[in-house]
Design a protein around this motif. Structure first.
Motif, mmCIF file in Angstrom:
data_model
loop_
_atom_site.group_PDB
_atom_site.id
_atom_site.type_symbol
_atom_site.label_atom_id
_atom_site.label_comp_id
_atom_site.label_asym_id
_atom_site.label_seq_id
_atom_site.Cartn_x
_atom_site.Cartn_y
_atom_site.Cartn_z
ATOM 1 N N LEU A 69 0.861 -1.176 0.000
ATOM 2 C CA LEU A 69 0.000 0.000 0.000
ATOM 3 C C LEU A 69 0.897 1.227 0.000
ATOM 4 O O LEU A 69 1.696 1.421 0.922
ATOM 5 N N MET A 70 0.790 2.071 -1.028
ATOM 6 C CA MET A 70 1.678 3.229 -1.138
ATOM 7 C C MET A 70 0.869 4.512 -1.276
ATOM 8 O O MET A 70 -0.019 4.617 -2.124
ATOM 9 N N ALA A 71 1.200 5.491 -0.448
ATOM 10 C CA ALA A 71 0.564 6.792 -0.539
ATOM 11 C C ALA A 71 1.070 7.530 -1.772
ATOM 12 O O ALA A 71 2.240 7.413 -2.148
ATOM 13 N N THR A 72 0.185 8.294 -2.395
ATOM 14 C CA THR A 72 0.594 9.068 -3.563
ATOM 15 C C THR A 72 1.507 10.210 -3.165
ATOM 16 O O THR A 72 2.472 10.522 -3.850
ATOM 17 N N ARG A 73 1.198 10.862 -2.037
ATOM 18 C CA ARG A 73 1.976 11.997 -1.559
ATOM 19 C C ARG A 73 1.597 12.281 -0.109
ATOM 20 O O ARG A 73 0.689 11.657 0.447
ATOM 21 N N GLY A 74 2.297 13.227 0.490
ATOM 22 C CA GLY A 74 1.983 13.644 1.851
ATOM 23 C C GLY A 74 1.176 14.925 1.823
ATOM 24 O O GLY A 74 0.091 14.975 1.271
ATOM 25 N N GLY A 75 1.766 15.973 2.413
ATOM 26 C CA GLY A 75 1.053 17.235 2.500
ATOM 27 C C GLY A 75 0.511 17.419 3.894
ATOM 28 O O GLY A 75 1.226 17.282 4.881
ATOM 29 N N TYR A 76 -0.775 17.685 4.005
ATOM 30 C CA TYR A 76 -1.415 17.813 5.315
ATOM 31 C C TYR A 76 -2.819 17.246 5.227
ATOM 32 O O TYR A 76 -3.488 17.389 4.201
ATOM 33 N N GLY A 77 -3.266 16.619 6.292
ATOM 34 C CA GLY A 77 -4.632 16.128 6.329
ATOM 35 C C GLY A 77 -4.853 14.955 7.255
ATOM 36 O O GLY A 77 -5.967 14.746 7.740
ATOM 37 N N LEU A 78 -3.819 14.156 7.536
ATOM 38 C CA LEU A 78 -4.016 12.972 8.374
ATOM 39 C C LEU A 78 -4.323 13.318 9.815
ATOM 40 O O LEU A 78 -5.051 12.581 10.500
ATOM 41 N N THR A 79 -3.788 14.423 10.308
ATOM 42 C CA THR A 79 -4.051 14.801 11.695
ATOM 43 C C THR A 79 -5.545 14.926 11.957
ATOM 44 O O THR A 79 -6.038 14.571 13.028
ATOM 45 N N ARG A 80 -6.281 15.412 10.975
ATOM 46 C CA ARG A 80 -7.733 15.534 11.105
ATOM 47 C C ARG A 80 -8.414 14.186 11.306
ATOM 48 O O ARG A 80 -9.477 14.102 11.914
ATOM 49 N N LEU A 81 -7.818 13.140 10.735
ATOM 50 C CA LEU A 81 -8.474 11.848 10.670
ATOM 51 C C LEU A 81 -8.177 10.943 11.859
ATOM 52 O O LEU A 81 -8.884 9.949 12.068
ATOM 53 N N LEU A 82 -7.148 11.238 12.620
ATOM 54 C CA LEU A 82 -6.682 10.314 13.653
ATOM 55 C C LEU A 82 -7.776 9.899 14.636
ATOM 56 O O LEU A 82 -7.886 8.712 14.963
ATOM 57 N N PRO A 83 -8.621 10.823 15.137
ATOM 58 C CA PRO A 83 -9.637 10.392 16.109
ATOM 59 C C PRO A 83 -10.687 9.458 15.511
ATOM 60 O O PRO A 83 -11.320 8.689 16.249
ATOM 61 N N GLY A 84 -10.893 9.504 14.205
ATOM 62 C CA GLY A 84 -11.967 8.724 13.602
ATOM 63 C C GLY A 84 -11.537 7.430 12.964
ATOM 64 O O GLY A 84 -12.387 6.680 12.447
ATOM 65 N N LEU A 85 -10.250 7.126 12.981
ATOM 66 C CA LEU A 85 -9.778 5.900 12.339
ATOM 67 C C LEU A 85 -10.061 4.671 13.202
ATOM 68 O O LEU A 85 -9.833 4.694 14.419
ATOM 69 N N PRO A 86 -10.531 3.582 12.600
ATOM 70 C CA PRO A 86 -10.790 2.331 13.346
ATOM 71 C C PRO A 86 -9.487 1.551 13.516
ATOM 72 O O PRO A 86 -9.214 0.583 12.787
ATOM 73 N N TRP A 87 -8.695 1.935 14.481
ATOM 74 C CA TRP A 87 -7.319 1.456 14.595
ATOM 75 C C TRP A 87 -7.222 -0.064 14.687
ATOM 76 O O TRP A 87 -6.400 -0.685 14.005
ATOM 77 N N ALA A 88 -8.027 -0.664 15.541
ATOM 78 C CA ALA A 88 -7.944 -2.116 15.715
ATOM 79 C C ALA A 88 -8.281 -2.846 14.417
ATOM 80 O O ALA A 88 -7.617 -3.821 14.038
ATOM 81 N N THR A 89 -9.308 -2.358 13.731
ATOM 82 C CA THR A 89 -9.700 -2.984 12.467
ATOM 83 C C THR A 89 -8.617 -2.814 11.414
ATOM 84 O O THR A 89 -8.288 -3.755 10.680
ATOM 85 N N LEU A 90 -8.064 -1.604 11.324
ATOM 86 C CA LEU A 90 -6.984 -1.357 10.367
ATOM 87 C C LEU A 90 -5.811 -2.298 10.610
ATOM 88 O O LEU A 90 -5.271 -2.905 9.674
ATOM 89 N N ALA A 91 -5.411 -2.409 11.874
ATOM 90 C CA ALA A 91 -4.252 -3.247 12.199
ATOM 91 C C ALA A 91 -4.518 -4.704 11.837
ATOM 92 O O ALA A 91 -3.645 -5.387 11.277
ATOM 93 N N GLU A 92 -5.699 -5.191 12.134
ATOM 94 C CA GLU A 92 -6.019 -6.583 11.835
ATOM 95 C C GLU A 92 -6.058 -6.823 10.325
ATOM 96 O O GLU A 92 -5.600 -7.858 9.832
ATOM 97 N N GLN A 93 -6.596 -5.860 9.565
ATOM 98 C CA GLN A 93 -6.631 -6.017 8.115
ATOM 99 C C GLN A 93 -5.217 -6.007 7.528
ATOM 100 O O GLN A 93 -4.892 -6.814 6.655
ATOM 101 N N LEU A 94 -4.386 -5.091 8.010
ATOM 102 C CA LEU A 94 -3.010 -5.038 7.522
ATOM 103 C C LEU A 94 -2.287 -6.345 7.824
ATOM 104 O O LEU A 94 -1.538 -6.866 6.997
ATOM 105 N N ARG A 95 -2.506 -6.861 9.031
ATOM 106 C CA ARG A 95 -1.844 -8.112 9.419
ATOM 107 C C ARG A 95 -2.362 -9.295 8.598
ATOM 108 O O ARG A 95 -1.589 -10.089 8.069
ATOM 109 N N SER A 96 -3.687 -9.409 8.491
ATOM 110 C CA SER A 96 -4.257 -10.582 7.825
ATOM 111 C C SER A 96 -3.930 -10.622 6.342
ATOM 112 O O SER A 96 -3.752 -11.706 5.770
ATOM 113 N N HIS A 97 -3.833 -9.451 5.713
ATOM 114 C CA HIS A 97 -3.499 -9.402 4.284
ATOM 115 C C HIS A 97 -1.993 -9.395 4.037
ATOM 116 O O HIS A 97 -1.559 -9.497 2.881
ATOM 117 N N GLY A 98 -1.209 -9.247 5.099
ATOM 118 C CA GLY A 98 0.243 -9.183 4.933
ATOM 119 C C GLY A 98 0.718 -7.929 4.241
ATOM 120 O O GLY A 98 1.762 -7.924 3.574
#
Length: 320
Positions: A69-98
């Protein structure tokens, strides 16, 4: 690992030609590229609304047909999203898909958040992105590509560099430390201080870089990390390319080596006061908003050696 999912979690793609060159370059070196449907969206300076970019991250983590999984670019915007991200689900998906999640700059916040919020070991590659690194007019730099391919295909990091600007107290030292390598963009790391998205890492090898920040701001952020107790808990600090703007007349000769020396002195006073081992700051680490660049795996144990018998020869290695 030859399938890559490209997505835009932060800033909008401004240079569409660079983006297309980046996609083409990935294909030339053997990657089967899939693009997120939201990759080229734009709302103000962002790659779509907050909700669209959050969904793009969730979709990327759940992309079963891709391994990288590769980001196209950085910039600014992720800080806005941190409180709303489903962290546990993201981690499990990343792990299960390798998945290997690759990026830098603003992506620092996403990677640090995943490290802080998940006990699952993840493959978080702090490395190149589509537009800047693969999409340059002259093509991806061979050194950047070599480091990237070694990390992605072999799970190995081998970085050799010469430290040009080093605090005199390091001269003559033979250093060897082993610990988790972590960090990234200096401003992003400072932005998550005091939040749930800063991993608690002690005994680490902390890598820091930044772009377009005057030297005094770099010093101020480094001192913030030192005064917050972050730097003193590490075994070494590696300062990468800071790409600072030209000094002003007001600086009176003040430059990055002066800022590093100030922070090193503060760290040395701290170690003497606490009777703890000295934490050296080593400069010129080949990573930043520049090219060529190396890459490293977030949170993975690394070995740092410094040999001052022939200049200041530094080497950092990791193996997944």
């Amino acid at each position: 690992m030859n399938k890559v999912w490209v997505f835009s979690p932060s800033g909008a793609i401004i240079d569409t030609e660079a983006y297309q060159r980046g996609l083409d370059a990935l294909r030339v070196v053997g990657f089967d590229v899939s693009e997120s449907p939201e990759a080229c969206l734009r709302e103000q300076r962002f790659a779509g609304s907050d909700e669209q970019r959050l969904q793009a991250i969730v979709d990327a983590a759940n992309a079963s047909g891709a391994q990288l999984l590769m980001a196209t670019r950085g910039g600014y915007g992720l800080t806005r999203l941190l409180p709303g991200l489903p962290w546990a689900t993201l981690a499990e998906q990343l792990r299960s898909h390798g998945h290997v999640l690759c990026g830098h700059s603003d992506v620092t916040a996403l990677q640090l958040g995943l490290m802080a919020q998940s006990a699952i070991p993840l493959q978080l590659l702090h490395g190149p992105m589509v537009c800047f690194d693969f999409g340059g007019a002259e093509g991806i730099h061979p050194t950047t590509l070599r480091h990237f391919q070694t990390a992605v295909h072999d799970g190995r990091v081998e970085i050799d560099w010469e430290c040009q600007r080093v605090n005199p107290l390091v001269q003559g030292d033979q250093l060897e430390v082993i610990g988790p390598v972590w960090g990234g963009n200096l401003a992003m790391l400072c932005s998550v201080l005091g939040t749930p998205w800063l991993p608690a890492i002690t005994g680490g090898i902390l890598v820091l870089e930044d772009v377009n920040e005057p030297v005094y701001r770099i010093e101020r952020m480094l001192l913030q990390l030192q005064q917050a107790g972050i730097l003193g808990q590490q075994q070494a600090v590696l300062v990468g390319q800071c790409s600072e703007p030209a000094p002003s007349l007001h600086d009176g000769g003040y430059a990055l080596p002066d800022a590093i020396a100030c922070v090193q002195a503060a760290l040395d006073r701290e170690s003497r006061s606490n009777n703890t081992k000295r934490v050296p700051i080593l400069t010129d680490f080949p990573f930043g908003h520049t090219t060529p660049k190396a890459c490293f795996f977030q949170g993975v144990e690394g070995k740092l050696t410094v040999d001052a018998s022939r200049g200041i020869a530094c080497r950092l290695t990791q193996n997944l």
